[in-house]
Scaffold this motif. Structure first.
Motif, PDB file in Angstrom:
ATOM      1  N   PHE A  21     -16.497   2.388 -29.181  1.00 34.25           N
ATOM      2  CA  PHE A  21     -16.647   1.432 -30.661  1.00 34.25           C
ATOM      3  C   PHE A  21     -17.644   2.395 -31.397  1.00 34.25           C
ATOM      4  O   PHE A  21     -18.315   1.928 -32.283  1.00 34.25           O
ATOM      5  CB  PHE A  21     -17.195   0.132 -30.381  1.00 34.25           C
ATOM      6  N   SER A  22     -18.056   3.502 -30.992  1.00 34.34           N
ATOM      7  CA  SER A  22     -18.729   4.493 -31.693  1.00 34.34           C
ATOM      8  C   SER A  22     -18.044   4.848 -33.003  1.00 34.34           C
ATOM      9  O   SER A  22     -16.917   4.559 -33.386  1.00 34.34           O
ATOM     10  CB  SER A  22     -19.326   5.618 -31.095  1.00 34.34           C
ATOM     11  N   ASP A  23     -18.789   5.555 -33.924  1.00 32.24           N
ATOM     12  CA  ASP A  23     -17.985   5.959 -35.377  1.00 32.24           C
ATOM     13  C   ASP A  23     -16.787   6.706 -35.008  1.00 32.24           C
ATOM     14  O   ASP A  23     -16.919   7.731 -34.423  1.00 32.24           O
ATOM     15  CB  ASP A  23     -19.135   6.948 -36.027  1.00 32.24           C
ATOM     16  N   ALA A  24     -15.809   6.195 -35.510  1.00 38.71           N
ATOM     17  CA  ALA A  24     -14.595   6.963 -35.333  1.00 38.71           C
ATOM     18  C   ALA A  24     -14.424   8.443 -35.793  1.00 38.71           C
ATOM     19  O   ALA A  24     -13.688   9.248 -35.317  1.00 38.71           O
ATOM     20  CB  ALA A  24     -13.278   6.121 -35.802  1.00 38.71           C
ATOM     21  N   HIS A  25     -15.067   8.533 -37.286  1.00 42.20           N
ATOM     22  CA  HIS A  25     -14.863   9.834 -37.590  1.00 42.20           C
ATOM     23  C   HIS A  25     -16.370  10.204 -38.164  1.00 42.20           C
ATOM     24  O   HIS A  25     -17.023   9.936 -39.195  1.00 42.20           O
ATOM     25  CB  HIS A  25     -13.974   9.660 -38.882  1.00 42.20           C
ATOM     26  N   PRO A  26     -17.085  10.950 -37.311  1.00 41.77           N
ATOM     27  CA  PRO A  26     -18.570  11.263 -37.452  1.00 41.77           C
ATOM     28  C   PRO A  26     -18.526  11.911 -38.587  1.00 41.77           C
ATOM     29  O   PRO A  26     -17.541  12.805 -39.217  1.00 41.77           O
ATOM     30  CB  PRO A  26     -18.608  12.307 -36.115  1.00 41.77           C
ATOM     31  N   PRO A  27     -19.917  11.826 -39.186  1.00 44.06           N
ATOM     32  CA  PRO A  27     -19.883  12.595 -40.723  1.00 44.06           C
ATOM     33  C   PRO A  27     -20.099  13.862 -40.590  1.00 44.06           C
ATOM     34  O   PRO A  27     -20.348  14.748 -39.672  1.00 44.06           O
ATOM     35  CB  PRO A  27     -21.326  11.712 -41.173  1.00 44.06           C
ATOM     36  N   LEU A  28     -19.853  14.493 -41.759  1.00 40.04           N
ATOM     37  CA  LEU A  28     -19.832  15.974 -42.033  1.00 40.04           C
ATOM     38  C   LEU A  28     -21.635  16.502 -42.036  1.00 40.04           C
ATOM     39  O   LEU A  28     -22.499  15.384 -42.774  1.00 40.04           O
ATOM     40  CB  LEU A  28     -19.519  16.094 -43.342  1.00 40.04           C
ATOM     41  N   ALA A  31     -24.305  21.449 -44.238  1.00 38.86           N
ATOM     42  CA  ALA A  31     -23.503  22.727 -44.424  1.00 38.86           C
ATOM     43  C   ALA A  31     -22.075  22.446 -44.395  1.00 38.86           C
ATOM     44  O   ALA A  31     -21.657  23.346 -45.284  1.00 38.86           O
ATOM     45  CB  ALA A  31     -24.137  23.567 -43.187  1.00 38.86           C
ATOM     46  N   GLN A  32     -21.530  21.630 -43.760  1.00 32.60           N
ATOM     47  CA  GLN A  32     -20.157  21.480 -43.841  1.00 32.60           C
ATOM     48  C   GLN A  32     -19.605  20.738 -45.039  1.00 32.60           C
ATOM     49  O   GLN A  32     -18.593  21.028 -45.722  1.00 32.60           O
ATOM     50  CB  GLN A  32     -19.470  20.300 -42.745  1.00 32.60           C
ATOM     51  N   ALA A  33     -20.596  19.939 -45.787  1.00 31.75           N
ATOM     52  CA  ALA A  33     -19.991  19.196 -46.904  1.00 31.75           C
ATOM     53  C   ALA A  33     -20.176  20.416 -48.033  1.00 31.75           C
ATOM     54  O   ALA A  33     -19.355  20.371 -48.856  1.00 31.75           O
ATOM     55  CB  ALA A  33     -21.132  18.257 -47.077  1.00 31.75           C
ATOM     56  N   CYS A  87     -16.228   2.172 -48.779  1.00 34.61           N
ATOM     57  CA  CYS A  87     -15.078   2.471 -49.243  1.00 34.61           C
ATOM     58  C   CYS A  87     -14.649   4.068 -48.652  1.00 34.61           C
ATOM     59  O   CYS A  87     -13.597   4.351 -48.466  1.00 34.61           O
ATOM     60  CB  CYS A  87     -14.991   2.335 -50.880  1.00 34.61           C
ATOM     61  N   ALA A  88     -15.499   4.779 -48.686  1.00 35.70           N
ATOM     62  CA  ALA A  88     -15.288   6.200 -47.959  1.00 35.70           C
ATOM     63  C   ALA A  88     -14.827   6.067 -46.573  1.00 35.70           C
ATOM     64  O   ALA A  88     -14.368   6.688 -46.022  1.00 35.70           O
ATOM     65  CB  ALA A  88     -16.596   7.105 -48.046  1.00 35.70           C
ATOM     66  N   ARG A  89     -15.299   5.101 -45.929  1.00 35.74           N
ATOM     67  CA  ARG A  89     -14.951   4.816 -44.764  1.00 35.74           C
ATOM     68  C   ARG A  89     -13.625   4.134 -44.370  1.00 35.74           C
ATOM     69  O   ARG A  89     -13.066   4.412 -43.409  1.00 35.74           O
ATOM     70  CB  ARG A  89     -16.285   4.132 -43.859  1.00 35.74           C
ATOM     71  N   MET A 116     -14.870  12.017 -47.086  1.00 31.73           N
ATOM     72  CA  MET A 116     -15.716  12.316 -46.120  1.00 31.73           C
ATOM     73  C   MET A 116     -16.956  13.051 -46.940  1.00 31.73           C
ATOM     74  O   MET A 116     -18.155  12.688 -46.707  1.00 31.73           O
ATOM     75  CB  MET A 116     -15.400  13.451 -45.213  1.00 31.73           C
ATOM     76  N   LEU A 117     -16.637  13.680 -48.148  1.00 36.34           N
ATOM     77  CA  LEU A 117     -17.896  13.887 -49.270  1.00 36.34           C
ATOM     78  C   LEU A 117     -18.307  12.748 -49.802  1.00 36.34           C
ATOM     79  O   LEU A 117     -19.513  12.652 -49.978  1.00 36.34           O
ATOM     80  CB  LEU A 117     -17.213  14.931 -50.258  1.00 36.34           C
TER      81      LEU A 117
END
Length: 450
Positions: A21-28, A31-33, A87-89, A116-117
């Motif tokens: 149940f940790s974050d399904a889609h880890p943040p950028l 540098a990736q952003a 909303c981003a999530r 993601m951005l």
């Protein structure tokens, strides 16, 4: 929910549950952003803006990330959508802004990862800058909001920005609505829903009263007498039943109740079956199925009565279910719940197919039984009009009737979100709340000018 060898809590260790149940889609990373932001063409007539229900200036906020102006990027988002972080999530960006990205027409066909951005920018603001907006001088006007979900919260924040005092009532103990109680825990992990509520309320001028139920503790007419305006953001509190034999058996429950229980208590205490069947084809069905699997169910089967193209869950959500070990069965309609020795043992389905006219047809003689010790129903939520009985508020098509300003047929009473006509999306609810707040403010301003 009964407990026993087939339905029990604690099937996994604390460490396993924490991972599941940790974050399904880890943040950028930053540098990736920046690299992703640099891919944007910053279109002058950007179709992604038109596809966003809240009308965020997407190229502008992405350009700000590319130039390392994180505060500016977040402000562009939050000016249009104060709940931009959630909303981003949770928003289906793949069928909204990202679907319209011009990169889809290029050879690589990879849209900008707008969601993601957006998360990157809003997370930065919450962590480093706090509430970016200031409250205008108090106007003395008071507004009551019923419902502390996305629509109610967005309305409250915009009204507070204009200097009005707001009181939010909600039937739950905590504010947040579906973000707090109805979304899969791995989508809004790490108590994000409450952190976003705290961020929003930091503007000031907003009070919250939990465990207050419309029709029991208050009436719309009563609120209207006490406040200068009322905004109804009561959502869809009802759930549809299957209407078949055996629906009252132990082990059969609504998926929304299952998800709420999982969000409200320790995951170690939530009972789950070994063999779980989820009936439905929307995001709630997917959320329930995946979470049942991640709680430790041995087998989870999601059964939908029509084809994949008819499911309201997006292709991304359907793929997510399957990659999480959920079996998806299509063209099957529930006939009856099967009991063995008085306990739930399975559910009988009739096989179906698309008829010549495009409609589904089912053969009552061609059935199969899907074994199950737990069945979760996710066949749709409905608006409950009972709390509005006796009020002069029109209801049509199972929703509250509103005009272009979000005002109901009772003067001074507005409504928005899932309880009104339109798409049932978090971002659309935010838009409704924001727009209603602007309409209420305009009405106050016009009254003063007279």
């Amino acid at each position: 929910m009964p407990q026993g060898p087939d339905i029990a809590p604690g099937r996994l260790t604390d460490a396993e549950l924490a991972l599941n149940f940790s974050d399904a889609h880890p943040p950028l990373t930053h540098a990736q952003a920046v690299v992703e932001a640099d891919r944007c063409f910053y279109c002058y007539d950007a179709p992604c803006i038109e596809a966003c229900p809240t009308g965020i200036d997407i190229p502008r906020f992405i350009r700000a990330i590319a130039t390392d102006n994180m505060a500016g990027s977040a402000r562009v988002i939050l000016e249009s959508n104060i709940l931009g972080g959630s909303c981003a999530r949770v928003c289906p960006t793949e069928i909204l802004c990202e679907q319209k990205c011009v990169h889809n027409t290029r050879e690589e066909g990879q849209p900008i990862r707008i969601g993601m951005l957006q998360r990157h920018a809003t997370d930065w603001q919450m962590e480093h800058g706090g509430q970016p907006f200031t409250r205008a001088p108090s106007t003395g006007k008071r507004v009551a909001i019923v419902g502390a979900g996305p629509a109610g919260l967005a309305c409250a924040h915009r009204l507070a920005m204009h200097g009005h005092d707001v009181m939010i009532f909600d039937r739950h103990a905590l504010a947040g609505g579906l973000n707090e109680y109805g979304v899969a825990a791995y989508k809004l992990a790490d108590d994000f829903a409450q952190r976003e509520v705290d961020f929003l309320l930091a503007i000031g001028g907003i009070s919250f009263a939990g465990s207050e139920v419309l029709g029991r503790d208050m009436t719309v007419a009563g609120l209207r007498r006490e406040y200068d305006a009322v905004f109804l953001a009561v959502g869809l509190a009802g759930v549809r039943s299957l209407g078949i034999e055996g629906e009252d058996l132990d082990g059969v429950m609504d998926a929304v109740d299952f998800i709420e229980g999982l969000r409200s208590t320790s995951k170690q205490t939530v009972p789950v079956g070994r063999r779980v069947v989820v009936i439905g084809g929307g995001n709630t069905a997917v959320d329930a199925a995946v979470q049942a699997r991640r709680l430790g169910a041995d087998e989870v089967t999601l059964v939908y009565r029509r084809g994949a193209e008819n499911m309201s869950a997006t292709p991304v959500e359907r793929e997510w279910a399957q990659t999480n070990g959920v079996t998806v069965r299509l063209w099957a309609s529930p006939v009856r719940l099967v009991a063995r020795d008085g306990a739930l043992a399975g559910i009988e389905f009739a096989r179906g197919a698309k008829g010549a006219d495009g409609r589904a047809t089912y053969d009552a003689q061609d059935t199969f039984i899907q074994e199950a010790d737990m069945v979760l129903k996710a066949v749709g939520q409905t608006f409950l009009p009972d709390p509005l009985n006796g009020e002069s508020i029109a209801i049509a098509g199972g929703r509250i009737v509103v005009d272009e300003n979000g005002e109901t047929t009772m003067p001074g009473v507005y409504a928005g979100g899932d309880c009104t006509p339109g798409e049932d999306l978090t971002v659309a609810a935010v838009r409704d709340g924001r727009n209603a707040a602007e309409a209420i403010h305009a009405a106050f301003t016009a009254a003063v000018a007279k």
